[in-house]
Structure formats: C-alpha cells, structure tokens
Design a protein around this motif. Structure first.
Motif, mmCIF file in Angstrom:
data_model
loop_
_atom_site.group_PDB
_atom_site.id
_atom_site.type_symbol
_atom_site.label_atom_id
_atom_site.label_comp_id
_atom_site.label_asym_id
_atom_site.label_seq_id
_atom_site.Cartn_x
_atom_site.Cartn_y
_atom_site.Cartn_z
ATOM 1 N N LEU A 197 0.833 -1.210 0.000
ATOM 2 C CA LEU A 197 0.000 0.000 0.000
ATOM 3 C C LEU A 197 0.866 1.258 0.000
ATOM 4 N N LEU A 198 1.910 1.268 0.818
ATOM 5 C CA LEU A 198 2.789 2.437 0.890
ATOM 6 C C LEU A 198 3.502 2.681 -0.438
ATOM 7 N N LEU A 199 3.988 1.615 -1.065
ATOM 8 C CA LEU A 199 4.665 1.773 -2.348
ATOM 9 C C LEU A 199 3.698 2.250 -3.431
ATOM 10 N N GLY A 200 2.448 1.809 -3.348
ATOM 11 C CA GLY A 200 1.444 2.304 -4.279
ATOM 12 C C GLY A 200 1.278 3.811 -4.175
ATOM 13 N N VAL A 201 1.241 4.307 -2.954
ATOM 14 C CA VAL A 201 1.150 5.760 -2.744
ATOM 15 C C VAL A 201 2.383 6.458 -3.312
ATOM 16 N N VAL A 202 3.554 5.854 -3.100
ATOM 17 C CA VAL A 202 4.813 6.476 -3.537
ATOM 18 C C VAL A 202 4.877 6.598 -5.049
ATOM 19 N N TRP A 203 4.641 5.498 -5.771
ATOM 20 C CA TRP A 203 4.777 5.615 -7.228
ATOM 21 C C TRP A 203 3.682 6.509 -7.828
ATOM 22 N N GLY A 204 2.514 6.521 -7.224
ATOM 23 C CA GLY A 204 1.488 7.442 -7.698
ATOM 24 C C GLY A 204 1.874 8.887 -7.442
ATOM 25 N N ALA A 205 2.416 9.154 -6.250
ATOM 26 C CA ALA A 205 2.827 10.513 -5.899
ATOM 27 C C ALA A 205 3.952 11.000 -6.809
ATOM 28 N N VAL A 206 4.871 10.109 -7.178
ATOM 29 C CA VAL A 206 5.960 10.493 -8.088
ATOM 30 C C VAL A 206 5.401 10.912 -9.443
ATOM 31 N N LEU B 73 -2.231 23.748 -6.986
ATOM 32 C CA LEU B 73 -2.345 22.731 -8.031
ATOM 33 C C LEU B 73 -1.370 21.583 -7.819
ATOM 34 N N THR B 74 -0.175 21.899 -7.341
ATOM 35 C CA THR B 74 0.823 20.850 -7.116
ATOM 36 C C THR B 74 0.334 19.840 -6.088
ATOM 37 N N ARG B 75 -0.164 20.344 -4.980
ATOM 38 C CA ARG B 75 -0.640 19.455 -3.917
ATOM 39 C C ARG B 75 -1.802 18.594 -4.399
ATOM 40 N N ILE B 76 -2.755 19.206 -5.099
ATOM 41 C CA ILE B 76 -3.929 18.468 -5.569
ATOM 42 C C ILE B 76 -3.522 17.381 -6.552
ATOM 43 N N ARG B 77 -2.643 17.709 -7.482
ATOM 44 C CA ARG B 77 -2.242 16.728 -8.494
ATOM 45 C C ARG B 77 -1.454 15.573 -7.888
ATOM 46 N N VAL B 78 -0.570 15.876 -6.950
ATOM 47 C CA VAL B 78 0.172 14.808 -6.284
ATOM 48 C C VAL B 78 -0.794 13.897 -5.526
ATOM 49 N N LEU B 79 -1.757 14.495 -4.830
ATOM 50 C CA LEU B 79 -2.741 13.699 -4.091
ATOM 51 C C LEU B 79 -3.587 12.834 -5.023
ATOM 52 N N LEU B 80 -3.963 13.381 -6.160
ATOM 53 C CA LEU B 80 -4.787 12.637 -7.103
ATOM 54 C C LEU B 80 -4.091 11.358 -7.561
ATOM 55 N N PHE B 81 -2.840 11.479 -7.972
ATOM 56 C CA PHE B 81 -2.131 10.313 -8.492
ATOM 57 C C PHE B 81 -1.662 9.387 -7.379
#
Length: 340
Positions: free
Chosen positions: A119-128, A226-234
């Motif tokens: 789960l944590l790695l999923g968040v990481v690669w999405g956030a990247v 916008l940066t925060r929202i986009r990082v959170l989205l992915f």
C-alpha cells in the motif's frame, strides 16, 4: 484598469454560475438515466439468452469482477475530472499482486507487513507521477505511460513471468473470499464508493478538483495549490491500484506480473461511459458506478454466450463506443433543451 476573474463552479467547463450548474447537472442526470436503462436492457437480454446469467453464483461473480474495475475507477474519476489521465492501472495492479506475494513469502515481511508495504509503495509511485506532472508540467499521459512500462516490466522481471503462490493465511482467505455471502472485494468497492462520492461532492478538496478541471489557470489565481492536488490525485490512484492488486492476489491465490492485463482500458471506459468528460470539469461517482456495472455485465454476458475470446474485445469495443456516442448525444440534447 483592473479586471476580476472568477473561478468556474464545480461540474462545468464552459457554462458558469447557476445556469451552468443546472445545464451540466441535467445532462449528467440524463446520462445516468440512460445508463441505468441500458443496464436493465442488458439484464433482460442476457437473462433470456445466456444460461445461468441470473443465477446467484454468477451475480456474485459479477460483483467480484466489478470490484476489480470499480476500486481503481473511483480514483481515476477524480483524475479525469481534474483534466488528467492515468493509464498505469493495469500494470500497477499486477505489480502490487507480485509485491504482496513476494513480501509475504520470499522477503519475510509476513502477511501484514507485505500488505502495508504494498500500500505504501502504491502511494509512492502514484505521488511520483503526480509530482512529475505538477512540478515539471510533464503531461499525465506520458508520466503514467512511463509508469505503465516500468511497473509492468518489474512485475514480470521479479517473477520470471511465473505466478508467486501466496502463503496459507486467514487474512488472505477473508480478502479473497466473502463476508456474509458477499465478496469481500465488492464490500471494499462499495465502502470506497461512499467515501469518494462524499469527498467529490462535499469537501473543499473535491471542489478544487472540479475547479482545476474546469479552468486550471483560474484555480491557481483563486489560491488552489495545483501541485498538492495533483500529487494527491495520483497518489490516490496508486493506492487504489495497490488495494486492487492485493485483493486480486488473494482471490487468485497468487501474485502475477501478467495479471490485470488491459484493466486500465476497462477503468477508463467505465469512467467515460459514466459521463465524466475527458476534457475535465464534469463527472461524478454515481455515473462511474453505473459505467462499471455496464462494462462488467457486458464482459460476463459475452463469456456466457460463448463468444470467441478474440471477438469479445471487438464486441465490447463496439458496444462501449456506441454507448459513449449515445451518452454524448443525450447530454447535448439535454443542454440544448435546458438552454432553450
């Protein structure tokens, strides 16, 4: 001389104010009603032509298949509403199934540790992916295409393209089984649907997503980060892909780098069929839920009807394109009628 710029309301890209909300709301309702009618028609047609379609066993199978598409679709709906796209869902799900299987067996993390790390790695690669989109303005199609290739390759490399069997575990038995006769994955899907429907409609974050999709420049001027929202989205789509991968591994009893092939296309199709505009600014979770059901029922019906596996994609593609075209026409007529 100074000018005043206003931020478009949630749910609209071209129309503004009360009139815009009414027009977009009406068109979206027409889309949802049309989908509901189509699903009922599918049930009538398949119930009378496909043996066993209406059986309890088959309906539970449809729920399980719908969960595989639906869990990721909630996050992708918000991504598309924001005017972005995520095509990494399939490989991300497959790689997650490999991670949880490897972690619970070869890497000595234990079942709980493997699930948490996945789960944590999923968040990481999405956030990247979101960070690359937000900070360097790399188109989201390109960032997630790269992610699609990286995760797909890693999943196959780590397993030599062979399935990794999960260890015996009560946790995996529950995740891959059912609770009170209802598939666990379907329960997770419906709980997450409620969460995301609330977030999209009643929170500042949800309103910001709609506003960015409607007019990113105006959203920036209004003080939206916008940066925060986009990082959170992915990061969210990465997390949901990991959840789907864990549930899929538990269901199949193994993790595989070749699992969930083409899942990203079913997810995007469900979102678009549900009335979410690829241009951004318009859409909703209820429409996506109906789109998920529509996609899943078609796939199940084609299998029961014995349609050749190579032709199934052809038939599904034609039906999906036709459904989208009908929804577009209905939405346009609804907006025209309301404007008149």
């Amino acid at each position: 001389m100074t000018t005043t710029r206003t931020v478009p309301p949630p749910g609209g890209t071209r129309s503004t104010g009360v009139a815009g909300r009414l027009l977009n709301g009406r068109s979206h309702q027409l889309n949802e009603i049309g989908l509901l009618v189509a699903i009922v028609a599918l049930y009538v047609a398949l119930g009378s032509s496909a043996a066993g379609f209406l059986s309890v066993h088959n309906q539970l199978g449809i729920l399980r298949d719908a969960a595989t598409v639906g869990i990721a679709a909630w996050g992708v709906t918000l991504v598309v509403i924001a005017g972005e796209i995520d095509i990494s869902i399939g490989p991300a799900t497959a790689f997650s199934s490999v991670l949880v299987a490897k972690g619970a067996t070869e890497w000595g993390l234990g079942v709980g540790g493997a699930i948490v790390v996945t789960l944590l790695l999923g968040v990481v690669w999405g956030a990247v992916a979101g960070w690359l989109r937000a900070v360097f303005d790399v188109p989201s199609f390109i960032t997630t295409l790269g992610l699609w290739s990286i995760l797909g390759g890693l999943g196959l490399y780590l397993t030599d393209a062979l399935p990794v069997t999960l260890p015996d575990s009560g946790v995996f038995d529950v995740l891959g089984g059912d609770v009170a006769g209802i598939p666990t994955s379907a329960i997770v899907m419906l709980v997450l649907f409620g969460v995301f429907a609330y977030v999209a409609r009643f929170t500042a974050y949800g309103r910001s997503v709609y506003t960015i999709g409607g007019n990113a420049g105006a959203a920036r001027l209004a003080g939206i980060n916008l940066t925060r929202i986009r990082v959170l989205l992915f990061a969210t789509t990465g997390l949901l892909s990991a959840v789907t991968g864990i549930l899929l591994a538990a269901r199949l009893g193994s993790g595989s780098g070749g699992a969930a092939s083409g899942l990203e296309f079913d997810v995007i199709a469900a979102v678009v069929i549900g009335g979410t505009a690829l241009a951004g600014g318009r859409g909703g979770m209820l429409g996506t839920l109906l789109g998920v059901v529509f996609i899943t029922v078609i796939g199940n019906g084609l299998v029961l009807l014995g349609v050749d596996s190579f032709l199934q994609n052809v038939v599904r593609g034609v039906i999906i394109v036709g459904a989208v075209l009908i929804n577009v026409v209905v939405a346009r007529r609804g907006r025209a009628g309301a404007a008149a």
